[in-house]
Design an enzyme around this catalytic site. Structure first.
Site, PDB file in Angstrom:
ATOM      1  CG  ASP A 273      46.281  27.469  34.140  1.00  0.00           C
ATOM      2  OD1 ASP A 273      45.587  28.346  35.155  1.00  0.00           O
ATOM      3  OD2 ASP A 273      46.064  26.794  35.454  1.00  0.00           O
TER       4      ASP A 273
ATOM      5  CB  CYS B 250      25.623  56.909  10.363  1.00  0.00           C
ATOM      6  SG  CYS B 250      25.427  58.836   9.282  1.00  0.00           S
TER       7      CYS B 250
ATOM      8  CB  CYS C 155      29.671  60.177   8.826  1.00  0.00           C
ATOM      9  SG  CYS C 155      28.476  60.383   9.347  1.00  0.00           S
TER      10      CYS C 155
ATOM     11  CG  ASP D 116      50.663  29.833  37.399  1.00  0.00           C
ATOM     12  OD1 ASP D 116      50.505  29.839  38.693  1.00  0.00           O
ATOM     13  OD2 ASP D 116      49.881  29.338  36.987  1.00  0.00           O
TER      14      ASP D 116
ATOM     15  CG  ASP E 117      46.472  30.894  36.723  1.00  0.00           C
ATOM     16  OD1 ASP E 117      46.528  30.241  39.025  1.00  0.00           O
ATOM     17  OD2 ASP E 117      47.073  30.033  36.382  1.00  0.00           O
TER      18      ASP E 117
END
Length: 746
Positions: free
Chosen positions: A640, A31, A28, A443, A644
């Site tokens: 790109d 845990c 669970c 861009d 950038d």
């Protein structure tokens, strides 16, 4: 990003290691929280993350921390940490996909085991229910003594055989001073079973069927949960199965078929039409169209020639190719995408930390509520049997397993589906960021446009043929290294226009080129460079082209104007649709570019963008993003991923657009494995849908527990119904997440 799967998934660095383990014994969310705490608090560990859905732990630690130390720390918490290489010796290490297959295979194995336990329990529980509730079916009375002993004999293997995993987990937790969801199941069913055994000797009411039915429903829930998780985990397996299994390698002048694992960088591979390219490489010989849709999401095949890069798992559709392998195994684009997806599935969303904190305190609180409930029923004059029923109902209905699955299930399915569509999402934080975005900055070059010059117009002077004009310009431009010249030469070749030998070639930087063809002087470039006053018709045509953001090349031969050729960075065919889709998502598209205002505005107008930020140098893009943020906007940046990168990092959501291994993974939150701008909209939309699924799951899980516990405490919910509802809540959460697999871009 990790690139080496060897041994324990180590990523060696100067500062230490990043290592991935399989975790055994988790049942669970509590845990997972306990394992994570044991790892995170260990000396020398910088960061630890545990994925309950995938049953893995990823640990970033210093160089002085040994795997054995981490394994001991987790063992002390009651769980088992298994280094992947120790658990599964890998003969396919170089493929980079072995561990993915292991994780999925284990989930399948768990599903099969859960199914066997459920079937066993169901076969025994059916007669238990019949004898308990409808004894007349077998010609008996409700209080016949022999029925109690038969119920005892049938229920005992359900409680301690089929239901053993719940008991073992609860005992293990108790031994280490902890509790988890199985603690609730164990106490509840043992209470019903133990009371029934006592009643068997004193001829009182028995609740054997309560314990048996609860465990049977829970086992069914566990099976459906493992089965659903296995389906969700197959995204990575599907990715890795895209690759070829063998390669035709040239060895000593002969063509030999070898397993993919034996291919080494530098090997020359023969790829026939219709075959998959075995691994990443560079084309040595041949030309062909390559279908990269399974890797990039783009449906249009890409033409490759000698010197071009190709990627493993893409399909050679037409001509024969000779490819030199450059990257193999875990270093290929496909393997790295799969690893990114796996890492994304393991990353928590900030919203999940809330669920973790609730789960960690939930069980003790429920135990107290159950005890108070039982006491209150006794104090208000109810029988011990009635108090027991209310206590068991509270314990069973409170199991917040759905809460633990809510986020990881949605992240697993959402990121897996995104990868199939050519989008890699880095993790939960990205999903949450996508929900807040209100403006997308794109861009221009490489995102909206191809980032590559091509001829858009050939405008000959009167009585001059188009191909003659193109042949004259291309012959001299072919010797130029300028992108404009390369575009004109490429256009001539595409039209099968023959180029002529050129003597006395000269290039003037920023102006144009000149040379002699058959004794005639040919000049191509700016109007001032060619040195003529052309007629009104050509001047008007040139002005119109320039107003559209195109670069105009004038061509003259021996001082006579021959015409104009316009060159431009052409708009990608899906750019307009992508912008429309972003706007449909409620986002404002903004274009940013270093081009002048006129050129930028012309491009923006064609794709439907109203706001343009022009004349921006690459170094200044970050400042423009920050300016938007300072104005209160939540900004996504699509670029790109190379020039950038700073702007991508500054943005609230960075989207890198590129192909294959060239993507800027470190700077971006979302990586597009192709150049199609539509993928940006797809990535954002799917991220938002995944976030929506997480919120729906958490809302259902929290709401279910909040509403159901009071009902159980007041005796309005039978324990058997509570068990069925609890099991179904977990399955419903996973099924809701699996709906994301059907997501398809509009």
């Amino acid at each position: 990003m990790k690139t080496e799967p060897h041994h324990h998934e180590h990523d060696q660095s100067e500062s230490g290691d990043s290592v991935t383990f399989d975790v055994r014994g988790m049942t669970c969310a509590a845990c997972a929280r306990r394992v994570e705490k044991a790892l995170a608090t260990h000396p020398g560990v910088d960061q630890a993350g545990v994925n309950f859905a995938m049953e893995t732990a990823t640990v970033h630690h210093g160089p002085d921390v040994a795997d054995e130390d981490l394994m001991q720390a987790v063992e002390s918490a009651g769980y088992e940490l298994v280094p992947r290489a120790d658990a599964h010796a890998s003969s396919q290490e170089s493929h980079g996909d072995h561990d993915h297959g292991i994780a999925i295979g284990r989930e399948d194995e768990l599903a099969r085991g859960a199914w066997r336990r459920f079937v066993t329990a169901a076969i025994l529980t059916i007669p238990i229910v019949v004898l308990s509730m409808f004894p007349a079916v077998v010609g008996a009375e409700m209080h016949d003594e022999w029925i109690g002993w038969v119920l005892f004999a049938l229920t005992t293997p359900v409680q301690f055989g089929a239901g053993r995993p719940f008991l073992v987990s609860a005992i293990k937790q108790a031994r280490h001073g902890g509790t988890n969801m199985d603690t609730l199941v164990a106490i509840g069913t043992l209470a019903a079973y133990g009371y029934s055994v006592t009643s068997l000797f004193r001829h009182g009411e028995m609740y054997f069927e309560t314990a048996a039915v609860i465990l049977t429903f829970l086992l069914l829930g566990k099976y459906l949960e493992h089965r659903s998780k296995s389906r969700a985990s197959h995204a990575i397996k599907t990715l890795m199965e895209l690759g070829a299994k063998e390669a035709r390698v040239l060895r000593d002048g002969f063509e030999v078929s070898v397993p993919l694992g034996e291919v080494r960088p530098g090997d020359a591979m023969r790829v026939r039409p219709g075959e998959k390219i075995p691994t990443d490489g560079v084309v040595l010989e041949g030309s062909s169209a390559v279908d990269a849709s399974m890797l990039t999401g783009e449906s249009v095949p890409v033409t490759v020639n000698p010197g071009d890069e190709v990627f493993g798992a893409t399909v050679n559709t037409s001509g024969a190719l000779l490819v030199q392998a450059t990257k193999v195994g875990s270093k290929t684009a496909l393997a790295q995408i799969a690893r990114l997806v796996e890492e994304a599935q393991g990353r928590k969303a900030p919203i999940e930390h809330l669920a973790d904190r609730v789960a960690s305190i939930f069980v003790p609180v429920v135990l107290v509520i159950a005890a108070v409930t039982a006491g209150a029923w006794l104090l208000t004059g109810h029988t011990l049997e009635e108090s027991l029923v209310a206590l068991v109902a509270v314990l069973i209905i409170a199991c917040p397993c759905a809460m633990g699955l809510a986020t990881p299930a949605a992240i697993m399915v959402g990121t897996g589906r995104a990868a199939q569509l050519g989008v890699v999402v880095k993790g939960g934080e990205v999903l949450e960021a996508s929900g807040d975005i209100d403006v997308v900055v794109l861009d221009k070059t490489g995102t909206i446009t191809h980032g590559k010059m091509s001829v858009t117009d050939v405008h000959p002077a009167p009585e001059v043929a188009e191909n003659d004009l193109l042949a004259e310009a291309a012959s001299v431009e072919d010797l130029s290294e300028h992108p404009v010249g390369a575009a004109i030469a490429a256009a001539a070749r595409e039209r099968s226009v023959s180029l002529q030998p050129v003597d006395g070639f000269e290039a003037t930087t920023g102006m144009g080129v000149a040379g002699r063809i058959g004794g005639r002087e040919v000049r191509a470039g700016r109007q001032s460079f060619v040195g003529i006053d052309a007629g009104d018709e050509l001047v008007t045509a040139a002005q119109h082209m320039e107003s559209e953001g195109k670069t105009v090349v004038w061509v003259v031969v021996d001082g006579e104007p021959r015409g104009l050729i316009a060159v431009a960075d052409t708009i990608k065919p899906t750019a307009r649709a992508a912008i429309d889709r972003l706007r449909h998502l409620g986002l404002e598209p903004v274009m940013i570019t270093g081009d002048n205002e006129a050129t930028a505005t012309a491009i923006a107008r064609k794709v439907g963008i109203e706001r343009v930020i022009a004349g921006v140098m690459p170094a200044d893009k970050t400042a423009e993003i920050k300016s938007l943020q300072d104005a209160g906007r939540r900004v996504a940046m699509v670029g790109d991923g190379i020039n950038d990168a700073p702007a991508l990092a500054q943005a609230d959501l960075g989207v890198a657009i590129g192909t294959g291994a060239d993507v800027a993974i470190e700077a971006a939150d979302i990586t597009l494995m192709g150049g199609d701008p539509m993928l940006a909209a797809t990535g954002i939309e799917l991220s938002r849908r995944t976030l929506r699924a997480i919120k729906q799951n958490l809302g259902w899980a929290f709401g279910y527990n909040v509403a159901a516990i009071p009902l159980a405490a007041f005796g309005l919910l039978d324990p058997m119904i509570a068990a069925a509802a609890m099991a179904l809540s977990s399955v419903s959460v996973v099924l809701n997440a699996l709906r994301l697999k059907r997501f398809s871009p509009v």
